[in-house]
Design an enzyme around this catalytic site. Structure first.
Site, PDB file in Angstrom:
ATOM      1  N   CYS A  99       0.845  -1.195   0.000  1.00 12.54           N
ATOM      2  CA  CYS A  99       0.000   0.000   0.000  1.00 12.54           C
ATOM      3  C   CYS A  99       0.881   1.246   0.000  1.00 12.54           C
ATOM      4  O   CYS A  99       1.836   1.325   0.774  1.00 12.54           O
ATOM      5  CB  CYS A  99      -0.901  -0.010   1.230  1.00 12.54           C
ATOM      6  SG  CYS A  99      -1.971   1.434   1.351  1.00 12.54           S
ATOM      7  N   HIS A 141      -8.896  -3.681  -2.290  1.00 13.23           N
ATOM      8  CA  HIS A 141      -7.936  -2.843  -1.546  1.00 13.23           C
ATOM      9  C   HIS A 141      -8.377  -1.375  -1.599  1.00 13.23           C
ATOM     10  O   HIS A 141      -8.385  -0.678  -0.570  1.00 13.23           O
ATOM     11  CB  HIS A 141      -6.543  -3.032  -2.165  1.00 13.23           C
ATOM     12  CG  HIS A 141      -5.453  -2.248  -1.505  1.00 13.23           C
ATOM     13  ND1 HIS A 141      -4.416  -2.832  -0.803  1.00 13.23           N
ATOM     14  CD2 HIS A 141      -5.224  -0.908  -1.451  1.00 13.23           C
ATOM     15  CE1 HIS A 141      -3.611  -1.889  -0.333  1.00 13.23           C
ATOM     16  NE2 HIS A 141      -4.074  -0.703  -0.718  1.00 13.23           N
ATOM     17  N   GLU A 142      -8.743  -0.918  -2.797  1.00 11.66           N
ATOM     18  CA  GLU A 142      -9.130   0.494  -2.955  1.00 11.66           C
ATOM     19  C   GLU A 142     -10.472   0.779  -2.272  1.00 11.66           C
ATOM     20  O   GLU A 142     -10.650   1.818  -1.644  1.00 11.66           O
ATOM     21  CB  GLU A 142      -9.178   0.879  -4.438  1.00 11.66           C
ATOM     22  CG  GLU A 142      -7.870   0.684  -5.200  1.00 11.66           C
ATOM     23  CD  GLU A 142      -6.649   1.238  -4.483  1.00 11.66           C
ATOM     24  OE1 GLU A 142      -6.765   2.247  -3.755  1.00 11.66           O
ATOM     25  OE2 GLU A 142      -5.558   0.642  -4.644  1.00 11.66           O
ATOM     26  N   HIS A 145     -10.076   1.303   1.324  1.00 10.17           N
ATOM     27  CA  HIS A 145      -9.600   2.649   1.663  1.00 10.17           C
ATOM     28  C   HIS A 145     -10.769   3.609   1.908  1.00 10.17           C
ATOM     29  O   HIS A 145     -10.685   4.493   2.760  1.00 10.17           O
ATOM     30  CB  HIS A 145      -8.729   3.213   0.540  1.00 10.17           C
ATOM     31  CG  HIS A 145      -7.275   2.858   0.642  1.00 10.17           C
ATOM     32  ND1 HIS A 145      -6.508   3.170   1.740  1.00 10.17           N
ATOM     33  CD2 HIS A 145      -6.439   2.238  -0.225  1.00 10.17           C
ATOM     34  CE1 HIS A 145      -5.262   2.745   1.535  1.00 10.17           C
ATOM     35  NE2 HIS A 145      -5.195   2.171   0.357  1.00 10.17           N
TER      36      HIS A 145
HETATM   37 ZN    ZN Z   1      -3.517   1.230  -0.262  1.00  7.14          ZN
END
Ligand code: ZN
Length: 206
Positions: A99, A141-142, A145
């Protein structure tokens, strides 16, 4: 277009739920342009708005895929749903995730192999697709966030412990820390590579 500093874990915007975009206007388009610039300068395969300090539900990605989806794009107000989480232990090589907001570190994490993604592009047109494999991982993953979750928050057992140690050893976990893509040395060593291989999973950071 401007490359913006990437905020590091400990910055509050990374750890809270981002707000929905309400207007598909020039301000949004400017944000998206800056996100593409920053993602490219950082050699990321994805970037979420909170990573440049903006608490809005927007992410960009740049990853070739087997799903017939453009290799580069933006998803605004995404909804990402997944298949079941594999319960097997993560493989340190095959499941290594990174990340840009935990710069230079990498830890293995099992993710669901299929993700359904819907949302909007920067013009407000509907998007709807299925992502598989590493592209599915990138989408998750995004999306994480935007919900205030970093991949290190999802690690299990000893990997979670190692990640907490690494954050502490780097002096992170406190507000106000950033790094500047294209100016600071690339934390993942991309400066040393002439050509990035999309299939080298160790280079996949978002
Ligand atoms: Zn990330």
């Amino acid at each position: 277009m401007t490359v913006r500093p990437v905020v590091i874990t400990g910055e509050p915007v990374l750890h809270r739920v981002a707000a929905p975009v309400t207007a598909f206007d020039d301000e949004l388009r400017g944000l998206v342009e800056d996100m593409y610039e920053t993602m490219d300068a950082a050699h990321g395969v994805g970037l979420a708005a909170p990573q440049i300090g903006v608490g809005l539900r927007v992410f960009t990605y740049d990853m070739s895929n087997d799903d017939g989806v453009p290799a580069r794009g933006v998803v605004v107000n995404p909804v990402v749903t997944t298949s079941a989480v594999p319960v097997t232990h993560p493989d340190p090589h095959d499941d290594a995730e990174g990340c840009l907001s935990v710069p230079g570190e990498s830890f293995p994490l099992k993710r669901p192999l299929v993700a359904r993604v819907s949302g909007f592009d920067a013009a407000g047109e509907r998007l709807d697709f299925t992502a598989t494999g590493w592209f599915a991982r990138c989408m998750q993953h995004e999306f994480d966030h935007l919900n205030g979750t970093l991949y290190v928050d999802r690690l299990d057992g000893r990997w979670s412990k190692k990640a907490r140690k690494a954050v502490k050893a780097n002096g992170w976990g406190t507000p106000g820390l950033t790094w500047m893509p294209g100016v600071d040395p690339d934390p993942f060593g991309h400066d040393d590579l002439d050509d990035l291989d999309d299939h080298d999973h160790h280079e996949h950071v978002g």
